[in-house]
Design an enzyme around this catalytic site. Sequence first.
Site, PDB file in Angstrom:
ATOM      1  N   LEU A 152     -12.108   6.082  11.590  1.00  0.00           N
ATOM      2  CA  LEU A 152     -11.467   6.667  12.774  1.00  0.00           C
ATOM      3  C   LEU A 152     -10.027   6.204  12.908  1.00  0.00           C
ATOM      4  CD1 LEU A 152     -14.386   6.343  15.336  1.00  0.00           C
ATOM      5  CD2 LEU A 152     -13.707   8.343  13.982  1.00  0.00           C
ATOM      6  N   GLU A 183      11.573   3.261  -3.868  1.00  0.00           N
ATOM      7  CA  GLU A 183      12.461   2.362  -3.132  1.00  0.00           C
ATOM      8  C   GLU A 183      11.728   1.553  -2.074  1.00  0.00           C
ATOM      9  OE1 GLU A 183      13.057   5.580  -3.686  1.00  0.00           O
ATOM     10  OE2 GLU A 183      14.784   5.559  -5.028  1.00  0.00           O
TER      11      GLU A 183
END
Lengths: 611, 611
Positions: free
Chosen positions: A180, A356
């Site tokens: 959830l 990156e």
Amino acid sequence: MAHDADFRRELGQQLRVDSIRTSAAAGSGHPTSSMSAADLMAVLIDGHLRLDYTNPDNPANDHLIFSKGHASPLYYSVLKAVSAIDDEELLTFRKLGSRLEGHPTPRIPPTDVATGSLGQGLPIGVGVAMAGRSLDKLPYRVWVLCGDSEMAEGSMWEAFQHAGWEGLDNLTAIIDVNRLGQTRETMLGWDLDGYVRRIEAFGWKAIAVDGHDVEAIEAAYAEAEATKGQPVAIVAKTMKGRGVKAVENELGKHGKPLDDPEGAIAELGGERSLSVDVAQPEPGTPHVFETPGGELPSYALGDEVATRKAYGETIAALANLRGDVVALDGEVSNSTHSEDFREAHPDRYFEMFIAEQQLVAAGVGMQVRGWTPYVSTFAAFLSRAYDFVRMAAISRAKFVLSGSHAGVSIGEDGPSQMALEDIASIRAIHGSTVLQPSDAQQTAKLVAALADQDGISFIRTLRAKTPVRTAPDEDVRIGGSRIAHEGDDVAIIATGITLDEAVKAAERLADGGVKARVLDAYSIKPIDAEAVRAAARDCGAIVTVEDHAPEGGLGDAVLEALAAGDEQAHVVKLAVREIPGSGTPEELLHGAKIDADAIADAAQKLVATPA
Amino acid sequence: MAHDADFRRELGQQLRVDSIRTSAAAGSGHPTSSMSAADLMAVLIDGHLRLDYTNPDNPANDHLIFSKGHASPLYYSVLKAVSAIDDEELLTFRKLGSRLEGHPTPRIPPTDVATGSLGQGLPIGVGVAMAGRSLDKLPYRVWVLCGDSEMAEGSMWEAFQHAGWEGLDNLTAIIDVNRLGQTRETMLGWDLDGYVRRIEAFGWKAIAVDGHDVEAIEAAYAEAEATKGQPVAIVAKTMKGRGVKAVENELGKHGKPLDDPEGAIAELGGERSLSVDVAQPEPGTPHVFETPGGELPSYALGDEVATRKAYGETIAALANLRGDVVALDGEVSNSTHSEDFREAHPDRYFEMFIAEQQLVAAGVGMQVRGWTPYVSTFAAFLSRAYDFVRMAAISRAKFVLSGSHAGVSIGEDGPSQMALEDIASIRAIHGSTVLQPSDAQQTAKLVAALADQDGISFIRTLRAKTPVRTAPDEDVRIGGSRIAHEGDDVAIIATGITLDEAVKAAERLADGGVKARVLDAYSIKPIDAEAVRAAARDCGAIVTVEDHAPEGGLGDAVLEALAAGDEQAHVVKLAVREIPGSGTPEELLHGAKIDADAIADAAQKLVATPA
């Protein structure tokens, strides 16, 4: 000594109860996201984690990172169970001044880094594990507790990819698949196989397990510890809010304290006061790199050298003087010139490929271990990791970012490759340092100085060659500046590539009888406020010029310095105001109105205007 | 009509030759990265792509996105082969003023978006494909040419994940696996199986193919077109520099023109002048959403409403008035309040989960198709997608970013959740609009106005409730401001949460006989420069106060407005100067010295100082 399964089940319940208690005391927090992972942590601290909590600085310690930082109630409950904090402090959670912030930060040892922006703990853990294997050369293990919602972050897959490629068998990810999210079920729900397939495709071993079965968890951790040559992920099926009927496996219970904490605690069997003696690590001392010594590079006046080249030469030389310096690059090392380091010190260079976020995260992880990373890519592409830089500041991290190929002056490649917002974005980071040298000599001195600079430093380097104007014996320092041309009719404050243009403009103005002072603001944050104010005082009018957007860069730094003082001056900001295209560097500097022509024009107009 | 294999091979050679020619004419560029994918593109445009190049605005057109934007020589060679440009224009590549920039941008139709920062084309393509299926409801196909180096970007895996989850069978990714990056081999090299496993694990069909075998490529595209229920990736083994011995499959040949273009062209069989009649799409008209009408929300003076709540209510109402408005959220819709939109318009709401790069990219993709996306998450987490925002500006994209939970005023959750650099970073984006309303009424008017605002707009919303001070009939506009308290002894310029604090301070100052003007700068970019200058003129001294870092935010915007005018004023900037911790909103505003106490102190001191 590890305990039996009954103890561990009890310990899991204690962690749940304490997670509920601390959230109730705070009136906020994420108890249900903590309860799902309680059994996973109970087994971890009782027999697997090797961490001397009485000495967080022990270099042989394992590392435990909560990538799902919102499970901070569980994290702090663990700290209590291992006697790193007491119950009184546990109940200060989220209160002003408490070391127990809403999401973990290094304010509470031995926490390595701040988490709470999802998808960062695992890539940082990869960096710590890389340090363990290749720098420290110590057998500590990195354990990272991950949420299943954060498995949607691309940065997680950068981490799986890099760790798999490196075969980091000192790294274990524990995925708390509680199904959830904040508002709905995750994409994969309880499809453990889906996670296993993905993770294994990236070169890991993945072990699916019932995350509430302490015996199964024990077996999985043992298998992880025994696995050689690849990292391991424990994919644990769990229930959010486990053990308390009102919230267990229920939607709409995310990020809030329980309505009836007393009842919930009773349902869990009440408070407990178990404590765990966490296993001690084998003693060990980090590897030390040899430092043969030598000199930093020096450049002759008038030489034409790109500052990016000086960057590469300097970090390579610096590593001969300092054993702590390491370098990382995002597969553009022949552009940023970190290749000079790679060639000289292959054992301290890390190729992070075109990823990156993982690039910066690896730097963050290595500085956790006391290394001094120099992290380079095109300045434009550092924007890819901006959230990692932001969080690194909260982690009180110390490292250097080097961004090359800044601004329109790169020319033909066009705007996608041109950093024009980098100074603004990094200048806004707390405690950051932002430098843009105009020549190689400045670069060498500043790059070396940054090794001792706290916080996050950014040095912006240039693609093009620029003439060396700074003498080897000149004082160049963080917070400094230099006068590149004397004058007191008007001041031109320039930085990086525009310094040359400013000098050309000043020479042209001199021909017309206007004496322009050119100030080389190689340090943008901190800016040399005294020199800026002196320029205002002496000249009355200032032109600022930068190869950057008008907002948040040099011009704003100058205005800020002036606002903080008593001097008044007319200030005209020259900056890149339109989206550039392709062209030669000269054409683009001209088109952006930040070249000598534009500077001379602006200065001439200011001189003609009554102050 | 499609041609035979011989023609396609010849066409591939032409695309190589033209890629070499255009790079040679430019003196820069990426011919070798173009040559690897030439056969893939030859087969695509000859029989598969359905795109009316004479009418780029045809809504039924397929979309072709070069995610590997550095293969622009190939892209422009394709445009020549389909007669969208002529040979003369082809040779203007990378020259000043040319539509053929170093990396593709929308300056040359039918280019949808700028690429060149790797890993963005595929996630944007996912957004276009989502629009095709769920908004336009048209059968166009989205083809994305991807590089293998960019497969390292996490954003690619966000795209694979989301497209797989949605089962976007109108999306085809073509992966040009030429093995070689800029400085070295990629992580996977030619391990096609490695790519296939990863991609399939994310729910796609993946087809490995020899990327220089036009018959195999034909079969793969046909299979992709016939596949229902899931997206397809063509994983093509290729050679960088294919066909020219000096560069084929060689390292060190990245990103530079060939040394001997004449010889290379001869080796490839010389220039050709083939042209292709690209298939026309079936005519089709985009779906139109019904607009039942209604009113924008209005809020009574004095009501306490969080601006994030007003955001949600307004976009939900706006969609009743405008069929173009859509909303996307990063799985925090109950925090940002985009849930109000989701509940009212589930057919125009898109759950993007915790994947902010794909979140923003999907918005970019949808606006390509003329939709007006409102994209929301916590303001802090928009930093995750900063490079996507930067590139979107180069794409001349138009959409709205909504960032909630800004600043220390969120309280207990702590600094990881607090946007403190968002204004600075987005303000530096070219052509951006940055708004921070202080009350619900302003929010409603501004959110509605942003639907017609060009460029990238950012609205920063607040977690806490604030009192409505703006009357329903007041003028609220982008670039506007409002005076929340009259005075001319000192001006306080505030925005968002600090407006309330400023009014409290002004009331306190009034008790001491000091008349403070409070200016509500709900529009930070553009700032109401006239109102700022009037404040300077009338009051002589200004306090700016913002729940943001000192750099690049409101304070700097005020200084910039003053610098551009003739008025002089002492300006004191109040901003968040230390890393905050957890605490109540009130405690943290106080601790950061941006509350009424700090404002009143600063104003009092300014009044006491001779101007």
